[in-house]
Design an enzyme around this catalytic site. Structure first.
Site, short mmCIF file in Angstrom:
data_model
loop_
_atom_site.label_atom_id
_atom_site.label_comp_id
_atom_site.label_asym_id
_atom_site.label_seq_id
_atom_site.Cartn_x
_atom_site.Cartn_y
_atom_site.Cartn_z
N LEU A 10 9.93 105.81 -21.17
CA LEU A 10 9.41 105.69 -22.53
C LEU A 10 9.80 104.34 -23.14
CD1 LEU A 10 10.49 109.24 -23.73
CD2 LEU A 10 8.13 108.53 -23.28
N GLY A 11 9.03 103.87 -24.10
CA GLY A 11 9.43 102.68 -24.87
C GLY A 11 8.41 101.56 -24.85
N GLY A 12 7.46 101.60 -23.91
CA GLY A 12 6.37 100.61 -23.90
C GLY A 12 6.84 99.21 -23.60
N THR A 13 5.98 98.25 -23.93
CA THR A 13 6.26 96.84 -23.65
C THR A 13 7.56 96.41 -24.30
OG1 THR A 13 3.89 96.41 -23.65
CG2 THR A 13 5.33 94.49 -23.92
N GLY A 25 -0.77 84.68 -23.87
CA GLY A 25 -1.30 85.71 -24.77
C GLY A 25 -1.43 87.06 -24.08
N ARG A 26 -1.80 88.06 -24.89
CA ARG A 26 -1.83 89.43 -24.37
C ARG A 26 -3.17 90.07 -24.68
NH1 ARG A 26 2.75 91.21 -22.48
NH2 ARG A 26 2.28 93.39 -22.96
N ASP A 67 -0.52 96.72 -30.90
CA ASP A 67 -1.11 95.58 -30.21
C ASP A 67 -2.58 95.77 -29.85
OD1 ASP A 67 1.38 94.44 -30.28
OD2 ASP A 67 1.50 94.00 -28.14
N HIS A 79 30.16 84.06 -50.21
CA HIS A 79 30.64 82.81 -49.61
C HIS A 79 31.79 83.10 -48.64
CE1 HIS A 79 31.68 78.60 -49.26
NE2 HIS A 79 32.94 78.92 -49.49
C1 LIG Z 1 8.38 89.16 -23.53
C2 LIG Z 1 8.03 89.78 -24.84
C3 LIG Z 1 8.93 89.71 -25.89
C4 LIG Z 1 8.62 90.28 -27.12
N1 LIG Z 1 9.53 90.19 -28.13
C5 LIG Z 1 9.24 90.72 -29.33
C6 LIG Z 1 10.19 90.68 -30.39
O1 LIG Z 1 11.28 90.13 -30.25
N2 LIG Z 1 9.86 91.24 -31.56
C7 LIG Z 1 8.65 91.86 -31.76
O2 LIG Z 1 8.40 92.36 -32.85
N3 LIG Z 1 7.73 91.92 -30.78
C8 LIG Z 1 8.00 91.38 -29.57
N4 LIG Z 1 7.08 91.47 -28.57
C9 LIG Z 1 5.81 92.18 -28.83
C10 LIG Z 1 6.00 93.71 -28.75
O3 LIG Z 1 6.53 94.04 -27.50
C11 LIG Z 1 4.69 94.41 -28.98
O4 LIG Z 1 4.13 93.96 -30.20
C12 LIG Z 1 4.89 95.93 -29.06
O5 LIG Z 1 5.44 96.42 -27.86
C13 LIG Z 1 3.56 96.64 -29.34
O6 LIG Z 1 3.80 98.00 -29.43
P1 LIG Z 1 2.67 99.07 -29.15
O7 LIG Z 1 3.30 100.38 -29.51
O8 LIG Z 1 1.42 98.68 -29.81
O9 LIG Z 1 2.37 99.00 -27.58
P2 LIG Z 1 3.24 98.86 -26.26
O10 LIG Z 1 4.65 98.61 -26.54
O11 LIG Z 1 2.51 97.91 -25.39
O12 LIG Z 1 3.17 100.32 -25.63
C14 LIG Z 1 1.98 100.88 -25.19
C15 LIG Z 1 2.29 102.06 -24.28
O13 LIG Z 1 1.08 102.76 -24.00
C16 LIG Z 1 1.08 103.19 -22.65
N5 LIG Z 1 -0.32 103.40 -22.26
C17 LIG Z 1 -1.31 102.47 -22.21
N6 LIG Z 1 -2.49 103.06 -21.86
C18 LIG Z 1 -2.22 104.38 -21.69
C19 LIG Z 1 -3.01 105.50 -21.34
N7 LIG Z 1 -4.33 105.41 -21.15
N8 LIG Z 1 -2.41 106.71 -21.23
C20 LIG Z 1 -1.08 106.85 -21.46
N9 LIG Z 1 -0.28 105.83 -21.80
C21 LIG Z 1 -0.84 104.60 -21.93
C22 LIG Z 1 1.75 102.02 -21.93
O14 LIG Z 1 2.25 102.42 -20.67
C23 LIG Z 1 2.85 101.65 -22.92
O15 LIG Z 1 4.03 102.36 -22.66
C24 LIG Z 1 7.37 90.93 -27.31
C25 LIG Z 1 6.47 91.02 -26.25
C26 LIG Z 1 6.79 90.45 -25.03
C27 LIG Z 1 5.81 90.57 -23.91
#
Ligand SMILES: Cc1cc2nc3c(=O)[nH]c(=O)nc-3n(C[C@H](O)[C@H](O)[C@H](O)COP(=O)(O)OP(=O)(O)OC[C@H]3O[C@@H](n4cnc5c(N)ncnc54)[C@H](O)[C@@H]3O)c2cc1C
Length: 467
Positions: free
Chosen positions: A40-43, A272-273, A312, A446
């Site tokens: 869990l936890g995504g990107t 980019g993403r 995102d 301070h």
């Molecule tokens: C190297 C890096 C560093 C970053 N540093 C920062 C930072 O310091 N601060 C900050 O604010 N942001 C940062 N970001 C951006 C941040 O990671 C993203 O904005 C954030 O993760 C977006 O969250 P989200 O919930 O939209 O999606 P995500 O975190 O991308 O999660 C989406 C989830 O959906 C799941 N999923 C996708 N399709 C399906 C499906 N069909 N069925 C089931 N599950 C699915 C994926 O497996 C994933 O777990 C960084 C990004 C990168 C790449």
């Protein structure tokens, strides 16, 4: 086929999806969260914000060791054990990923591991190891996030051509690294690996690095990077990128039109993403897309009744974890009939964890002028802040962009020590609609770094004391 009715099905467990699912649980909604990955936890948690900041923290400590003699501490030949550094980073990720699981459980959110797609109506099809299941819900929240774009004609591998995923899995520090793209992701990896000893080249097509920041911030980071011997090529093109054995070779065309062949051990694509909106079954719904991103209204509703989207994957959303989370709060509040306040895009903090770090909110000077404001700038250098000197980090400055007429704070741009923490003050001030004058009357303890923030507000009216 068994149909299970839920109040909400969340697709994706990134910071958007998991936070929204927990809030839904807190509101008493019967909620399921579907995540295709085992963890869990995504990107953000697995391959983004958290692991990069863990490495950046080690890079900071390492740098202090290397230069410890400045503080009167003699460290005989310090050695960097990179596998251990990686192990620590992985440990942090795992701890927090497991923590998300526990939080979901506590909020009584049902966790389903599988690939979700929309079937139309209120149905979600989930492919799991056990087979295909169809779930039904009053509301569906798409939080599927994004993935790294690749350079045309290249494919990521675990050796030479890397995205954020592969570079975080390296077990050795590369001797040389070319980074294409100087947005937040590109410059953060430059900052990590340069301090770990790699020879780093950053290539950016646009005229400046961190192009979304205020121009003065870009200039200051550019200056700091060159001082750290990071090669920065802006307004430049990388072409003919080829893998030659275990190396990468490309043709660089600089902004003056000079051509040069560059070689490195690794290449990081940070260009980019792209949104994860394909293979989601959106064709079975009325959800509308803009270049692959899902269009929503300010309450995160898509054009399909009962289907919301956050994070995102959404059009016009800055790709930041805290934005995804807040959009989740708004969507869930809206579907639960609770008060929901749409995001004010001018009050979104953005942080880049380089050395020096960047924190910014609101309009840049150029944007404020373009919008017709009569602009006043307050600028204060960290060189005038005693805490920064104590920390040995007095590079950078704070720039406040204000409206002359009413003293409205339009933006704040920080580059320097702990910029990502300091930005909290102007964000809160702007959200509370405090004026520059109110902030000048606010007492700053301070010696602290945030005294520099108070001084930047003073500087709007030419009244800074320590500059
Ligand atoms: C190297 C890096 C560093 C970053 N540093 C920062 C930072 O310091 N601060 C900050 O604010 N942001 C940062 N970001 C951006 C941040 O990671 C993203 O904005 C954030 O993760 C977006 O969250 P989200 O919930 O939209 O999606 P995500 O975190 O991308 O999660 C989406 C989830 O959906 C799941 N999923 C996708 N399709 C399906 C499906 N069909 N069925 C089931 N599950 C699915 C994926 O497996 C994933 O777990 C960084 C990004 C990168 C790449």
């Amino acid at each position: 086929m068994e149909i299970v009715p839920y109040d909400l099905i969340v697709i994706g467990s990134g910071p958007g999806g998991y936070s929204a699912a927990i809030r839904a649980g807190q509101y008493g909604l019967k909620t399921a969260l579907v995540e295709k990955q085992a963890r869990l936890g995504g990107t953000c948690l697995l391959v983004g914000c958290i692991p990069t900041k863990a490495l950046l923290q080690t890079a900071d400590i390492w740098e202090r060791f290397v230069h410890s003699d400045k503080e009167g501490i003699q460290c005989e030949s310090p050695r960097l054990d990179y596998p251990k550094v990686k192990e620590r980073k992985d440990g942090i990720v795992n701890k927090h990923s497991n923590g998300v699981g526990m939080l979901l459980k506590r909020a009584k959110v049902e966790r389903i591991t599988g690939y979700a797609s929309l079937k139309g109506g209120a149905q979600v099809e989930v492919k799991t190891d056990a087979g295909v299941e169809t779930l039904e819900a009053r509301n569906i929240l798409i939080a599927t996030g994004s993935e790294a774009r690749m350079l045309p004609g290249l494919q990521a591998d675990s050796e030479t051509v890397l995205t954020n995923i592969e570079i975080l899995n390296l077990t050795e520090i590369p001797r040389s690294l070319i980074i294409i793209g100087a947005g937040a992701v590109g410059v953060e990896f430059a900052s990590i690996f340069r301090r770990f000893g790699s020879e780093v080249t950053v290539i950016e097509m646009l005229p400046r690095i961190v192009p979304l920041e205020d121009e003065d911030i870009s200039k200051e980071l550019d200056r700091a990077f060159r001082k750290q011997k990071i090669r920065v090529e802006t307004g430049a093109r990388a072409e003919n990128i080829q893998k030659i054995g275990k190396c990468i070779r490309l043709q660089l065309t600089t902004k003056d039109g000079k051509q040069e062949q560059l070689e490195a051990e690794k290449l990081l694509a940070a260009v980019g993403r792209k949104p994860n909106s394909e293979r989601l079954g959106l064709e079975n719904t009325r959800v509308e897309l803009d270049r692959g991103f899902i269009k929503t209204d300010p309450y995160q509703r898509t054009a399909e009744p009962g289907v919301y989207a956050i994070g995102d994957v959404v059009a016009g959303t800055p790709q930041l974890a805290h934005v995804a989370t807040m959009e989740g709060m708004i969507a869930v509040a809206h579907m639960a009939g609770k008060p929901a306040v749409p995001i004010n895009k001018n009050r979104i903090p953005s942080c880049t964890y380089t050395d020096p770090g960047i924190g910014s909110v609101g309009l840049t000077e150029a944007q404020a002028r373009a919008q017709g404001y009569s602009v006043r700038i307050g600028r204060f250098p960290f060189a005038g802040n005693s805490r920064a000197t104590i920390l040995g980090k007095h590079e950078g400055f704070i720039k406040v962009v204000a409206d002359e007429k009413h003293g409205e704070i339009l933006g704040a741009h920080i580059i320097g020590p702990e910029a990502f923490e300091l930005i909290a003050e102007p964000v809160a001030a702007m959200n509370a609609e405090a004026t520059v004058e109110t902030m000048m009357q606010t007492i700053h303890a301070h010696p602290t770094l945030y005294e520099a923030m108070g001084e930047a507000f003073n500087a709007v009216y030419g009244l800074a004391i320590n500059a």
